[in-house]
Write a protein that holds these residues in place. Sequence first.
Motif, PDB file in Angstrom:
ATOM      1  N   ALA A 156       0.823  -1.209   0.000  1.00  0.00           N
ATOM      2  CA  ALA A 156       0.000   0.000   0.000  1.00  0.00           C
ATOM      3  C   ALA A 156       0.861   1.265   0.000  1.00  0.00           C
ATOM      4  CB  ALA A 156      -0.930  -0.008   1.214  1.00  0.00           C
ATOM      5  N   SER A 157       1.985   1.225   0.694  1.00  0.00           N
ATOM      6  CA  SER A 157       2.887   2.378   0.694  1.00  0.00           C
ATOM      7  C   SER A 157       3.482   2.608  -0.689  1.00  0.00           C
ATOM      8  CB  SER A 157       4.008   2.166   1.718  1.00  0.00           C
ATOM      9  OG  SER A 157       3.482   1.995   3.016  1.00  0.00           O
ATOM     10  N   ALA A 158       3.854   1.512  -1.370  1.00  0.00           N
ATOM     11  CA  ALA A 158       4.394   1.647  -2.725  1.00  0.00           C
ATOM     12  C   ALA A 158       3.342   2.193  -3.684  1.00  0.00           C
ATOM     13  CB  ALA A 158       4.909   0.295  -3.213  1.00  0.00           C
ATOM     14  N   ILE A 159       2.078   1.758  -3.523  1.00  0.00           N
ATOM     15  CA  ILE A 159       1.006   2.268  -4.381  1.00  0.00           C
ATOM     16  C   ILE A 159       0.772   3.754  -4.123  1.00  0.00           C
ATOM     17  CG2 ILE A 159      -1.462   2.094  -4.881  1.00  0.00           C
ATOM     18  CD1 ILE A 159      -1.262  -0.897  -4.364  1.00  0.00           C
ATOM     19  N   SER A 160       0.798   4.154  -2.862  1.00  0.00           N
ATOM     20  CA  SER A 160       0.614   5.572  -2.535  1.00  0.00           C
ATOM     21  C   SER A 160       1.747   6.418  -3.108  1.00  0.00           C
ATOM     22  CB  SER A 160       0.540   5.756  -1.018  1.00  0.00           C
ATOM     23  OG  SER A 160      -0.563   5.054  -0.479  1.00  0.00           O
ATOM     24  N   LEU A 161       2.972   5.893  -3.037  1.00  0.00           N
ATOM     25  CA  LEU A 161       4.109   6.623  -3.607  1.00  0.00           C
ATOM     26  C   LEU A 161       3.974   6.740  -5.127  1.00  0.00           C
ATOM     27  CD1 LEU A 161       6.805   7.987  -2.960  1.00  0.00           C
ATOM     28  CD2 LEU A 161       7.918   5.772  -3.253  1.00  0.00           C
ATOM     29  N   LEU A 162       3.504   5.665  -5.771  1.00  0.00           N
ATOM     30  CA  LEU A 162       3.287   5.712  -7.216  1.00  0.00           C
ATOM     31  C   LEU A 162       2.188   6.701  -7.580  1.00  0.00           C
ATOM     32  CD1 LEU A 162       3.884   4.554 -10.047  1.00  0.00           C
ATOM     33  CD2 LEU A 162       2.206   2.752  -9.566  1.00  0.00           C
ATOM     34  N   MET A 163       1.133   6.767  -6.770  1.00  0.00           N
ATOM     35  CA  MET A 163       0.058   7.711  -7.044  1.00  0.00           C
ATOM     36  C   MET A 163       0.538   9.152  -6.887  1.00  0.00           C
ATOM     37  SD  MET A 163      -2.612   6.354  -8.138  1.00  0.00           S
ATOM     38  CE  MET A 163      -3.438   7.935  -8.051  1.00  0.00           C
ATOM     39  N   ILE A 164       1.396   9.401  -5.909  1.00  0.00           N
ATOM     40  CA  ILE A 164       1.957  10.743  -5.758  1.00  0.00           C
ATOM     41  C   ILE A 164       2.762  11.127  -7.002  1.00  0.00           C
ATOM     42  CG2 ILE A 164       3.609  12.123  -4.429  1.00  0.00           C
ATOM     43  CD1 ILE A 164       2.734  10.595  -1.952  1.00  0.00           C
ATOM     44  N   LEU A 165       3.509  10.167  -7.538  1.00  0.00           N
ATOM     45  CA  LEU A 165       4.282  10.425  -8.752  1.00  0.00           C
ATOM     46  C   LEU A 165       3.371  10.706  -9.941  1.00  0.00           C
ATOM     47  CD1 LEU A 165       7.007  10.503 -10.236  1.00  0.00           C
ATOM     48  CD2 LEU A 165       6.820   8.016 -10.523  1.00  0.00           C
ATOM     49  N   ILE A 166       2.309   9.924 -10.114  1.00  0.00           N
ATOM     50  CA  ILE A 166       1.388  10.110 -11.241  1.00  0.00           C
ATOM     51  C   ILE A 166       0.662  11.451 -11.137  1.00  0.00           C
ATOM     52  CG2 ILE A 166      -0.728   9.224 -12.297  1.00  0.00           C
ATOM     53  CD1 ILE A 166       0.219   6.417 -11.650  1.00  0.00           C
ATOM     54  N   CYS A 167       0.206  11.791  -9.934  1.00  0.00           N
ATOM     55  CA  CYS A 167      -0.486  13.077  -9.755  1.00  0.00           C
ATOM     56  C   CYS A 167       0.473  14.241  -9.952  1.00  0.00           C
ATOM     57  CB  CYS A 167      -1.115  13.124  -8.363  1.00  0.00           C
ATOM     58  SG  CYS A 167      -2.375  11.867  -8.060  1.00  0.00           S
ATOM     59  N   GLY A 168       1.723  14.074  -9.504  1.00  0.00           N
ATOM     60  CA  GLY A 168       2.710  15.126  -9.738  1.00  0.00           C
ATOM     61  C   GLY A 168       2.994  15.320 -11.216  1.00  0.00           C
ATOM     62  N   MET A 169       3.020  14.227 -11.975  1.00  0.00           N
ATOM     63  CA  MET A 169       3.215  14.337 -13.412  1.00  0.00           C
ATOM     64  C   MET A 169       2.058  15.083 -14.071  1.00  0.00           C
ATOM     65  SD  MET A 169       4.665  10.510 -14.268  1.00  0.00           S
ATOM     66  CE  MET A 169       4.503  10.773 -16.036  1.00  0.00           C
ATOM     67  N   ALA A 170       0.810  14.785 -13.639  1.00  0.00           N
ATOM     68  CA  ALA A 170      -0.338  15.485 -14.217  1.00  0.00           C
ATOM     69  C   ALA A 170      -0.306  16.973 -13.885  1.00  0.00           C
ATOM     70  CB  ALA A 170      -1.637  14.857 -13.710  1.00  0.00           C
ATOM     71  N   THR A 171       0.067  17.299 -12.652  1.00  0.00           N
ATOM     72  CA  THR A 171       0.148  18.704 -12.266  1.00  0.00           C
ATOM     73  C   THR A 171       1.232  19.431 -13.056  1.00  0.00           C
ATOM     74  OG1 THR A 171      -0.577  18.071 -10.036  1.00  0.00           O
ATOM     75  CG2 THR A 171       0.412  20.253 -10.303  1.00  0.00           C
ATOM     76  N   TYR A 172       2.373  18.790 -13.207  1.00  0.00           N
ATOM     77  CA  TYR A 172       3.466  19.397 -13.977  1.00  0.00           C
ATOM     78  C   TYR A 172       3.082  19.531 -15.451  1.00  0.00           C
ATOM     79  CZ  TYR A 172       8.044  19.957 -16.174  1.00  0.00           C
ATOM     80  OH  TYR A 172       9.100  20.414 -16.932  1.00  0.00           O
ATOM     81  N   GLY A 173       2.423  18.508 -15.999  1.00  0.00           N
ATOM     82  CA  GLY A 173       2.032  18.566 -17.404  1.00  0.00           C
ATOM     83  C   GLY A 173       1.016  19.661 -17.686  1.00  0.00           C
ATOM     84  N   ALA A 174       0.050  19.843 -16.759  1.00  0.00           N
ATOM     85  CA  ALA A 174      -0.929  20.912 -16.954  1.00  0.00           C
ATOM     86  C   ALA A 174      -0.297  22.283 -16.779  1.00  0.00           C
ATOM     87  CB  ALA A 174      -2.096  20.730 -15.985  1.00  0.00           C
TER      88      ALA A 174
END
Length: 226
Positions: A74-92
Amino acid sequence: MMISPWDRWYSTSCCLCCHVRTGTIILGVWYMLINAVVLLILLTALSDPEQYHLTSAELANDLDVMDDANMCIASAISLLMILICGMATYGAYKLRAAWIIPFFCYQIFDFALNTLVAVSIVVYPNTIQDYLQQLPDNFPYKEEIAALSNVCLVLMVLLFIGCILSFKAYLIACVWNCYRYVNGRGTSEILLYVTTNDTTVLLPPYDDSLSVPPKHPPPPYTTATA
């Protein structure tokens, strides 16, 4: 002129009358904060297992090890989600359309999972009663909810899940419109070459052509006097 369904539902504004780019940035930051809090809780539980593990003395050691493994996943999934959301924020923010795609795919996957939950409730309505029996005795309004009929429980749960699915579908549309806006913005900045039989003309970007001030009209014609 025929309009495709994609263009018919395309809009550059979302809730609160803000731009889809701003809405995607807010959504990405919100998801990052939620997953950061979850990751912090999981890491705290892993660092102090005696205080946070919900295990009793009758549980075997194998279950404790499995519980730690699940928390690590679950910690690894949360870390991956933080990375994906950060990518979306940076891309926008930086107008990079490719960075928004992973977050959009996650939204589609999450919507599909919630849809499968709704379908499973319709196919197996008795699962709601089984879930209510597993709740603790001090759960608020447990007896009142369990006294309802299966049809009423199914309708209530489906109404709740339907509202969630509608909200998630709206967020998916906002992110998709942001992707289309950023992608179209990037393609409009590409220089175009128009080639004829004699010459080749380099057309400027659309935004640059709008920023060019109009030419002043010629001076008025006056009749020359001898």
